[in-house]
Design a protein around this motif. Structure first.
Motif, short mmCIF file in Angstrom:
data_model
loop_
_atom_site.label_atom_id
_atom_site.label_comp_id
_atom_site.label_asym_id
_atom_site.label_seq_id
_atom_site.Cartn_x
_atom_site.Cartn_y
_atom_site.Cartn_z
N THR A 1 21.24 9.22 6.91
CA THR A 1 20.63 8.71 5.85
C THR A 1 19.94 8.09 5.27
N GLU A 2 19.27 6.97 5.63
CA GLU A 2 18.88 6.02 5.79
C GLU A 2 17.54 6.37 5.28
N ASP A 3 16.81 6.10 4.09
CA ASP A 3 15.78 6.24 3.44
C ASP A 3 14.68 5.17 4.60
N PRO A 4 13.05 5.61 4.85
CA PRO A 4 12.32 3.97 5.09
C PRO A 4 12.90 2.62 4.62
N SER A 5 12.49 2.60 3.84
CA SER A 5 13.24 1.26 3.22
C SER A 5 14.88 0.28 4.20
N GLN A 6 15.34 1.39 3.70
CA GLN A 6 16.48 1.09 4.76
C GLN A 6 17.20 0.72 5.74
N ILE A 7 15.18 1.67 6.88
CA ILE A 7 15.41 1.66 8.37
C ILE A 7 14.99 0.27 8.16
N ALA A 8 13.67 -0.15 7.21
CA ALA A 8 13.31 -0.76 7.09
C ALA A 8 14.10 -2.52 7.52
N ALA A 9 14.43 -2.34 6.00
CA ALA A 9 15.91 -4.15 6.33
C ALA A 9 16.44 -3.80 7.07
N ARG A 10 16.62 -2.85 7.90
CA ARG A 10 18.15 -2.37 9.29
C ARG A 10 17.39 -3.28 10.29
N ILE A 11 15.76 -3.21 10.28
CA ILE A 11 15.27 -3.88 11.39
C ILE A 11 14.97 -5.75 10.61
N SER A 12 15.00 -5.99 9.85
CA SER A 12 14.75 -7.13 9.15
C SER A 12 16.20 -8.03 10.06
N ARG A 13 17.06 -7.40 9.87
CA ARG A 13 18.73 -7.73 9.98
C ARG A 13 18.48 -8.52 11.02
N ASP A 14 17.77 -6.81 11.97
CA ASP A 14 18.26 -6.79 13.89
C ASP A 14 17.05 -8.26 14.87
#
Length: 423
Positions: free
Chosen positions: A114-127
């Protein structure tokens, strides 16, 4: 490691970004500090976080391309080309998930996520921020260990300086003794004492050399057990330094008496308990010194040395007396066995009792406990000895010589019999 989980709620993303920004700011500050101190060229190897972000971006681009192609209709992209793109996407996702698993991060979900590209990018930033925090904490641990190493090195350097000062003092006393020889019996006594002090200095130098060698190994991050042994050796060196100070004061006092042509007092009666090496009877000096050197030796080395002691010094172990923890009293059974030892030996020689304690507990209290065990055992033997026999007690304090796994087996007294050859 950070106690906070990696897959935190999305509301924490700004805090993670702020932490990452702060980490980058510290890196920039350190870099500018080095530039002010002089020209220095540095090269930073790309870390796992950078690689992970690059792969994730590539995977995101592939997913977007496939989604756009699928929206244009089936006639725009052949089936074979679509299958190829899907295979490339799966391969990229598998590579990223493998790298994330190695770094302790959760796997990226598939197309059904259910993640869109912006959510994926945010998760990568958090990691990325989490990994940067972990690297910062690891650097702090390394700095702490380096600080401990520097402190241990300074302590050993101080001990080495003290040893050199003591060696110089012994050399000066030896020169003064050669000039002050007046009475032959007094000069022999002083010469023997100086020889014992020189031997002890050599032992101390060997121990300091061994401690310095082990400190070199500590630079490769030794286990805590080696650090404790180094502390024990340092404590032994300090005790030896105190002994040298006391011995030097005695030698200086005797030299002053010789210069004033004063009569030498008769030697005092030997002490039942030898508090220092100077109190040991002549027959006990070599045995005590060689037993002290066995600390830290292997079982095979100890057995070989015990055999040599019987051949070189005529020394054998008559009995070992065990004691409960924090106890120094003899049981009735121990007293009965000890009382029968001296009457069954030749009416000459020395019976030497060596007290030990386990390495658990306080060092000073264990030293007192081992001396009390040796003294009470020697008192029991002295009450039943023959007229031509000498009895003395000494202690070696904490040890693991008799068992490295069971501390109670080190809570003992060894009863030695030293029988020199017939005159």
């Amino acid at each position: 490691m950070n106690d906070e989980p990696l897959n935190t709620p999305r509301s924490d993303a700004p805090d993670r970004k702020n932490e990452h920004a702060a980490s980058e700011a510290r890196d920039d500050s350190e870099s500018s500090h080095h530039e002010e101190s002089g020209p220095e060229f540095t090269f930073r190897r790309p870390n796992s976080t950078t690689i992970l972000v690059a792969i994730a971006v590539a995977l995101l681009a592939a997913i977007l391309a496939i989604n756009i192609s699928s929206r244009r209709g089936k006639t725009d992209v052949p089936a074979t080309e679509l299958a190829k793109k899907i295979a490339e996407r799966d391969a990229l996702r598998a590579g990223i998930n493998s790298e994330r698993a190695r770094l302790g991060l959760p796997a990226i979900e598939g197309i059904g996520s259910t993640e869109d590209p912006s959510q994926i990018a945010a998760r990568i930033s958090r990691d990325s921020a989490t990994l940067a925090t972990m690297l910062t904490q690891f650097d702090d641990v390394i700095r702490d260990r380096d600080a401990q190493l520097a402190a241990k090195t300074a302590a050993l350097l101080t001990s080495e300086q003290q040893r050199q000062a003591l060696t110089a003092t012994v050399a000066q006393l030896q020169q003064q003794l050669q000039k002050a020889l007046v009475d032959s019996s007094s000069s022999d006594l002083l010469r023997n004492q100086l020889s014992a002090a020189t031997t002890r200095a050599a032992d101390l130098e060997a121990k300091l050399s061994d401690a310095q060698s082990k400190l070199g190994d500590y630079a490769n991050r030794p286990p805590p057990g080696d650090i404790e042994r180094l502390k024990s050796q340092l404590e032994e060196a300090r005790r030896a330094r105190d002994f040298y100070d006391e011995t030097n004061q005695k030698l200086e006092a005797e030299l002053a008496k010789l210069r004033n042509n004063q009569a030498v007092a008769p030697p005092p009666e030997p002490k039942l308990f030898a508090e220092t090496d100077a109190d040991l009877l002549p027959a006990a000096v070599k045995l005590f010194a060689r037993l002290r050197k066995l600390e830290g030796s292997s079982d095979s080395e100890i057995m070989a040395e015990y055999a040599k002691l019987g051949k070189d010094l005529g020394a054998t172990v008559l009995k070992k007396v065990s004691f409960p923890t924090n106890q120094s009293d003899l049981t009735p059974g121990d007293k009965t066995a000890i009382d029968a030892l001296a009457p069954n030996l030749p009416n000459r020689g020395l019976i030497l009792v060596i007290g030990y304690a386990s390495e658990t507990g306080n060092v000073n209290l264990n030293r007192k406990l081992s001396s009390a065990r040796a003294t009470k055992t020697a008192e029991e033997i002295n009450a039943h000895k023959l007229s031509g026999q000498d009895v003395q007690a000494a202690y070696l304090g904490q040890t693991n010589r008799f068992s490295g796994r069971t501390p109670e087996k080190n809570q003992i007294c060894e009863i030695w019999h030293v029988l020199p050859p017939n005159p």
